[in-house]
Design a protein around this motif. Structure first.
Motif, PDB file in Angstrom:
ATOM      1  N   UNK A   1       0.836  -1.202   0.000  1.00 30.10           N
ATOM      2  CA  UNK A   1       0.000   0.000   0.000  1.00 30.10           C
ATOM      3  C   UNK A   1       0.868   1.249   0.000  1.00 30.10           C
ATOM      4  N   UNK A   2       1.942   1.219   0.801  1.00 31.76           N
ATOM      5  CA  UNK A   2       2.862   2.354   0.857  1.00 31.76           C
ATOM      6  C   UNK A   2       3.593   2.537  -0.469  1.00 31.76           C
ATOM      7  N   UNK A   3       4.033   1.424  -1.072  1.00 33.48           N
ATOM      8  CA  UNK A   3       4.734   1.495  -2.358  1.00 33.48           C
ATOM      9  C   UNK A   3       3.818   2.055  -3.443  1.00 33.48           C
TER      10      UNK A   3
ATOM     11  N   UNK B   1      12.868   1.461  -3.398  1.00 34.00           N
ATOM     12  CA  UNK B   1      13.298   1.816  -4.737  1.00 34.00           C
ATOM     13  C   UNK B   1      12.255   1.512  -5.807  1.00 34.00           C
ATOM     14  N   UNK B   2      11.530   0.390  -5.683  1.00 36.47           N
ATOM     15  CA  UNK B   2      10.609   0.007  -6.755  1.00 36.47           C
ATOM     16  C   UNK B   2       9.488   1.015  -6.924  1.00 36.47           C
ATOM     17  N   UNK B   3       9.175   1.794  -5.885  1.00 37.14           N
ATOM     18  CA  UNK B   3       8.150   2.825  -6.021  1.00 37.14           C
ATOM     19  C   UNK B   3       8.577   3.846  -7.073  1.00 37.14           C
TER      20      UNK B   3
ATOM     21  N   UNK C   1       8.548   5.394 -12.794  1.00 37.95           N
ATOM     22  CA  UNK C   1       9.190   5.605 -14.091  1.00 37.95           C
ATOM     23  C   UNK C   1      10.007   4.361 -14.416  1.00 37.95           C
ATOM     24  N   UNK C   2       9.847   3.701 -15.552  1.00 40.15           N
ATOM     25  CA  UNK C   2       9.150   4.232 -16.729  1.00 40.15           C
ATOM     26  C   UNK C   2       7.740   3.677 -16.957  1.00 40.15           C
ATOM     27  N   UNK C   3       7.126   2.979 -15.964  1.00 40.27           N
ATOM     28  CA  UNK C   3       5.837   2.349 -16.226  1.00 40.27           C
ATOM     29  C   UNK C   3       4.687   3.347 -16.200  1.00 40.27           C
TER      30      UNK C   3
END
Length: 209
Positions: A41-43, A114-116, A122-124
């Motif tokens: 949820x945070x991500x 990092x994945x957030x 970016x770039x999705x």
């Protein structure tokens, strides 16, 4: 008022098609595999916030910044593709975290933060296509405050849709099960690698054409 509404609808449809919020669900699940519901949820919230900031920044000063730095959109697309390919390869082949559990937990926490930003924001969500579309729509506004406000509203609406999709995806995964989630992660990794190659090909084609 009618013009502003039509500008909002046009910008929303364009960004919706480019960002494809509905296609974000499996990627979000794969990128956040191993995280708790609260962490996901945070991500999701951070990724959407980052995407909103990136696209809003592109609307107000993205073109000027790229010109000032001498960066072209094709070059940006190639760079995004190369970085996305590295993430895709980790999803398919796995990531070696280290032997002791403290290091593993630290690496997992860093990955969650990092994945957030990458690859979700970016770039999705705010990828080269979305940034390019935002730059073009902002250019057509010619500095008109109402038209720029319509664009920002469209960006916000698309980002909120992305957040809703990410939040619903977690519930769907619980119904699917762990084994199916692992298979999905590998499959999405292959698809992301293909998307990364397409980014690089499109950028190279524009650079050399």
């Amino acid at each position: 008022m009618t013009t502003v509404l039509s500008d909002f609808i046009g910008a929303f449809v364009t960004l919706f098609v480019v960002v494809e919020p509905l296609g974000l669900a499996p990627v979000f699940l794969a990128a956040t595999a191993g995280h708790s519901g609260a962490a996901r949820a945070s991500i999701a919230a951070r990724a959407c916030f980052y995407a909103f900031l990136i696209l809003t920044g592109a609307a107000f000063g993205g073109a000027a910044l790229l010109r000032a730095m001498g960066i072209t959109l094709p070059a940006f697309r190639v760079a995004g593709g190369l970085l996305l390919f590295s993430i895709a390869s980790e999803m398919v082949l796995g990531v070696r975290l280290g032997r002791d559990s403290a290091t593993a937990h630290q690496a997992l926490g860093e990955n969650g933060r990092n994945v957030a930003a990458f690859p979700l924001a970016i770039p999705l969500m705010a990828g080269p296509g979305a940034i390019t579309a935002t730059l073009l729509i902002a250019g057509e506004a010619h500095g008109d405050a109402a038209r720029l406000a319509a664009l920002i509203g469209a960006i916000l609406a698309v980002v909120v849709l992305c957040w809703i999709v990410c939040r619903l995806a977690t519930g769907v995964q619980r119904l699917v099960g762990a084994s199916a989630s692992i298979v999905m992660e590998k499959l999405i990794g292959v698809l992301l690698a293909s998307l990364a190659v397409q980014f690089v090909m499109d950028g190279a084609k524009s650079l050399f054409s």
